[in-house]
Design a protein around this motif. Structure first.
Motif, PDB file in Angstrom:
ATOM      1  N   PHE A  13       6.805  -2.573   7.199  1.00 35.64           N
ATOM      2  CA  PHE A  13       7.018  -1.441   6.388  1.00 35.64           C
ATOM      3  C   PHE A  13       7.433  -0.582   5.904  1.00 35.64           C
ATOM      4  CE2 PHE A  13       7.206  -0.538  10.884  1.00 35.64           C
ATOM      5  CZ  PHE A  13       8.170   0.516  10.927  1.00 35.64           C
ATOM      6  N   ASP A  45       2.949  -1.866   4.638  1.00 33.32           N
ATOM      7  CA  ASP A  45       3.058  -0.101   4.467  1.00 33.32           C
ATOM      8  C   ASP A  45       4.307   0.392   3.622  1.00 33.32           C
ATOM      9  OD1 ASP A  45       0.336  -0.143   4.875  1.00 33.32           O
ATOM     10  OD2 ASP A  45       0.226   0.576   6.568  1.00 33.32           O
ATOM     11  N   PHE A  90       2.173   2.006  12.171  1.00 34.92           N
ATOM     12  CA  PHE A  90       3.125   0.680  11.583  1.00 34.92           C
ATOM     13  C   PHE A  90       2.071  -1.242  11.847  1.00 34.92           C
ATOM     14  CE2 PHE A  90       4.456   4.744   8.968  1.00 34.92           C
ATOM     15  CZ  PHE A  90       4.123   4.545   8.179  1.00 34.92           C
ATOM     16  N   SER A 126      -0.626  -7.734   3.422  1.00 32.03           N
ATOM     17  CA  SER A 126      -0.598  -6.663   3.350  1.00 32.03           C
ATOM     18  C   SER A 126       0.893  -5.995   3.775  1.00 32.03           C
ATOM     19  CB  SER A 126      -1.606  -6.047   4.030  1.00 32.03           C
ATOM     20  OG  SER A 126      -1.730  -4.535   4.037  1.00 32.03           O
ATOM     21  N   TRP A 128      -3.374   7.804   5.641  1.00 36.90           N
ATOM     22  CA  TRP A 128      -2.245   7.878   6.934  1.00 36.90           C
ATOM     23  C   TRP A 128      -2.387   9.564   7.779  1.00 36.90           C
ATOM     24  CZ3 TRP A 128      -0.563   8.220   2.312  1.00 36.90           C
ATOM     25  CH2 TRP A 128       0.283   9.582   1.768  1.00 36.90           C
ATOM     26  N   ARG A 144       0.671  -0.922   0.338  1.00 33.51           N
ATOM     27  CA  ARG A 144       0.335   0.025   0.441  1.00 33.51           C
ATOM     28  C   ARG A 144       0.657   0.963   0.387  1.00 33.51           C
ATOM     29  NH1 ARG A 144      -4.438   1.367   4.614  1.00 33.51           N
ATOM     30  NH2 ARG A 144      -2.427   1.444   5.945  1.00 33.51           N
TER      31      ARG A 144
END
Length: 717
Positions: free
Chosen positions: A335, A363, A263, A361, A505, A240
């Motif tokens: 992340f 980030d 995160f 997923s 975010w 993402r």
């Protein structure tokens, strides 16, 4: 594992080959149901059965290492008519450590030769000569080392270039071969010449996750006209992506302090410079976050420890430069945040590809800064040799009756050390200079400046920088943009990024967090982390030190005014401490900084005794610093440690640096009496590797000091 005699091994059918390859894959992964992904077995078959050259371009996490480890073992078992070991050329130590561990899981005996394990080289070479090694990993820098070429490369490849003794060659992160690659490295240019000298039927595998069509064509051409290219989709649906508005360093670090906990899991925070990584780490640590810096200044032993800490999720994040990049393997990395953008979209894709490899997923957030283009320009300029500089260096080497090291050459040519080292590397690859011991000499070969080539590369870098700014502008899906930058024909909208779905975010940052970050960035006083462990292999260089440094022999965290690379105070110190500068007492402006750093130092117990480090090059400065601090701080001046010998240059690896320092410092009876039961401030003009302070501080602790706090004017690096 011993290789089967290829002469008595019948040719294997594709079915036999796939069956055995699948068995090895399952050993490698530890999964009984593992099977090859699209393209993996195709590459293995071309290498093992067809004995051809292959370029694999696949996204991070696809399993490129599985291809070469399975192929390496098949070759060692006699499939394809050869049973020699595989030579893997790999760019980063982190990558090598992961690859050696992966190889062992596949039953492949692997070892590495690099600058961080010099004490192990003899054992590795013995295993190679005795046929006990299936895979040897080397860094590309080894190819330019005459001693390595003579001791390892020539015997392995065959002195006449016949390729005897090697079963396959692997070039990992092969985009580094190309001038047009986002991470071109001069040492990789040796590889093209090396491959051209080898027989056409020697299997060669080149792999990368970050190559557009131009780079693919260039690398394939250097591998050979008959190179097979296996290319897959590069989009990463698990990521993402997002880009925040451009902001000041204080705002961005303040945001991280406030939102790092948003995160999931642990991750990587990338910075463009060492100083930015260290400052960000300090701000996050001050706010209570469990993070650590990982940069080009981080030693090999510390890198391995920090990588494992991140893999074990005992750190929230590593705050890293590009030193933590290619090959670092943590499939569940949650992340990746960038404080400052890399200079190309392709380089950015390569770094964010660390995340979300085995999770649904992850980030990825970019926090760009106004200073980014200036940093890009600095690094681009530093990596491009200038004709006048090159001719000056060649002239100085030609005029010298003996080889010149980088420190010896630096004052003769007026080129900064980092740029000089890179220029020498380029000239060495061009064949104009070569190593001779610890120095360089001219080869006498004619050399001319390839102006058209460098101009074309500079123009390509400008286009890449503009593409990165276009990515930040967010006019199309983030993942589609990155995939198209890599000429991926399967590029598509991800449906997850901030362009596709909106900001995901929390963009708020409190005034307190922003002002706290700005205070860290604007203040003087840089922490100097204590050493906690001796380098590995010390017994092999005749020093009986190993493992963790005992707590009662260890120095505490220290302080320096600034790094020599910092602006402001760092530049003043750089000029004052420059090699060849006059040995003078400490001037008032620097003395005032010393006082400020000492006032702001939050030590557990105030030092009461000052001990100076002995200095061979700056005795006046060192002596004045120690006595001046003792006077200002109303501490006992216990004099300096005594030197039994010159400890030599710090420009060696950790094991040899400690060897040269061990036994070099002596605590005199008078100093010992002064430090017994006291907290000691151990003072030096500058700190580099920290080994001198570590060894000297150990002597003071053993003499009775209850704590030793290192202090220096400057932190080198």
């Amino acid at each position: 594992m011993s290789p089967i005699d290829a002469a008595t091994t019948p040719a294997a059918s594709t079915t036999d080959l796939r069956t055995r390859a699948t068995e090895i894959l399952r050993e490698l992964t530890g999964r009984a149901d593992a099977d090859f992904r699209d393209g993996q077995f195709d590459a293995i078959e071309v290498l093992v059965s067809d004995r051809k050259r292959v370029l694999v371009v696949q996204r991070t996490g696809w399993g490129k290492s599985a291809v070469y480890f399975v192929a390496a073992r098949l070759i060692r078992e006699g499939f394809g008519g050869s049973a020699g070991p595989t030579l893997i050329i790999s760019p980063l130590l982190a990558l090598m450590r992961d690859q050696v561990a992966a190889a062992e899981r596949a039953g492949v005996h692997a070892a590495t030769i690099n600058s961080a394990n010099v004490t192990e080289w003899d054992d590795v070479l013995t295993a190679l000569r005795e046929g006990r090694l299936d895979v040897l990993l080397i860094s590309p820098e080894r190819l330019t080392n005459p001693n390595f070429r003579e001791r390892v490369l020539d015997p392995l490849l065959g002195a006449t270039g016949a390729g005897a003794g090697v079963g396959m060659i692997v070039v990992d992160e092969a985009h580094c071969i190309s001038d047009w690659g986002h991470d071109f490295r001069p040492d990789y240019r040796r590889i093209g010449a090396l491959l051209a000298s080898l027989p056409a039927d020697l299997p060669v595998l080149a792999t990368t996750a970050t190559a557009n069509s131009r780079v693919v064509d260039d690398v394939a051409a250097q591998l050979g006209a008959d190179t097979a290219v296996i290319r897959g989709a590069l989009s990463r649906d698990s990521l993402r992506l997002g880009v925040a508005p451009t902001a000041s360093p204080g705002h961005r670090i303040g945001w991280l302090v406030q939102h790092l906990g948003d995160f999931t899991g642990s991750g990587i925070i990338y910075c463009l410079t060492v100083s930015a990584a260290e400052d960000t780490t300090r701000a996050l640590k001050d706010a209570g976050w469990d993070v650590a810096a990982y940069t080009g200044r981080t030693d090999a032993e510390d890198r391995a420890r920090l990588e494992q800490a991140l893999k074990d999720n005992s750190l929230k994040a590593l705050v890293a430069t590009s030193a933590l990049g290619m090959g670092f393997d943590k499939p569940d990395l949650g992340f990746v945040v960038h404080l400052g953008a890399p200079s190309s979209a392709v380089a950015y894709y390569q770094q964010v590809g660390r995340a979300g490899r085995a999770t649904e997923s992850a980030d990825v957030l970019l926090l760009p800064g106004d200073e980014d283009p200036d940093i890009w320009e600095y690094f681009a300029t530093a990596s491009m040799p200038e004709e006048e500089d090159a001719l000056t260096v060649l002239g100085a080497l030609a005029d010298s009756p003996a080889p010149l090291s980088v420190p010896a050459l630096e004052p003769l040519v007026g080129i900064k050390r980092t740029k000089l080292a890179l220029l020498l590397k380029t000239l060495q690859v061009d064949g104009a200079v070569d190593r001779a011991g610890s120095g360089f000499v001219t080869t006498g070969a004619p050399w001319s400046y390839d102006a058209p080539r460098y101009a074309a590369v500079a123009e390509a870098r400008k286009r890449e920088a503009q593409a990165m700014l276009d990515y930040e502008a967010g006019q199309m899906c983030r993942m589609r943009f990155l995939a198209e930058a890599l000429d991926d024909p399967t590029a598509h909208d991800c449906g997850r990024c901030d362009v596709c779905t909106g900001v995901w975010w929390d963009a708020t940052v409190s005034a307190d967090n922003e002002s706290g970050a700005r205070k860290v960035l604007s203040g003087i006083g840089v922490p100097v982390d204590p050493r906690g462990q001796w380098p590995s292999g010390m017994e092999k260089v005749g020093v009986q030190l190993k493992g963790k440094i005992p707590t009662d022999e260890r120095v505490a965290e220290g302080r320096a005014i600034a790094r020599l690379t910092d602006l402001g105070a760092g530049q003043v110190l750089r000029s004052f401490l420059a090699e060849g500068a006059e040995d003078l007492p400490v001037p008032k402006n620097i003395a005032d900084w010393c006082v400020q750093v000492l006032k702001e130092w939050g030590w557990d117990e105030r030092p009461s005794v000052v001990v100076g480090m002995p200095s061979v090059t700056r005795p006046t400065t060192a002596g004045d610093l120690a006595s001046g601090l003792a006077t200002i701080g109303r501490m006992v001046d216990a004099g300096s440690l005594e030197l039994t010998r010159d400890p030599g240059t710090p420009d060696v690896n950790s094991a040899f640096r400690v060897k040269n320092l061990a036994g070099a410092f002596v605590v005199s009876p008078g100093t010992a009496a002064a430090v017994e039961g006291k907290v000691v401030l151990l003072v030096d003009t500058e700190v580099g590797s920290r080994w001198a302070m570590t060894v000297a501080g150990r002597e003071l602790r053993r003499a009775g000091a209850t704590a030793v706090l290192p202090f220096a004017l400057a932190l080198r690096g």
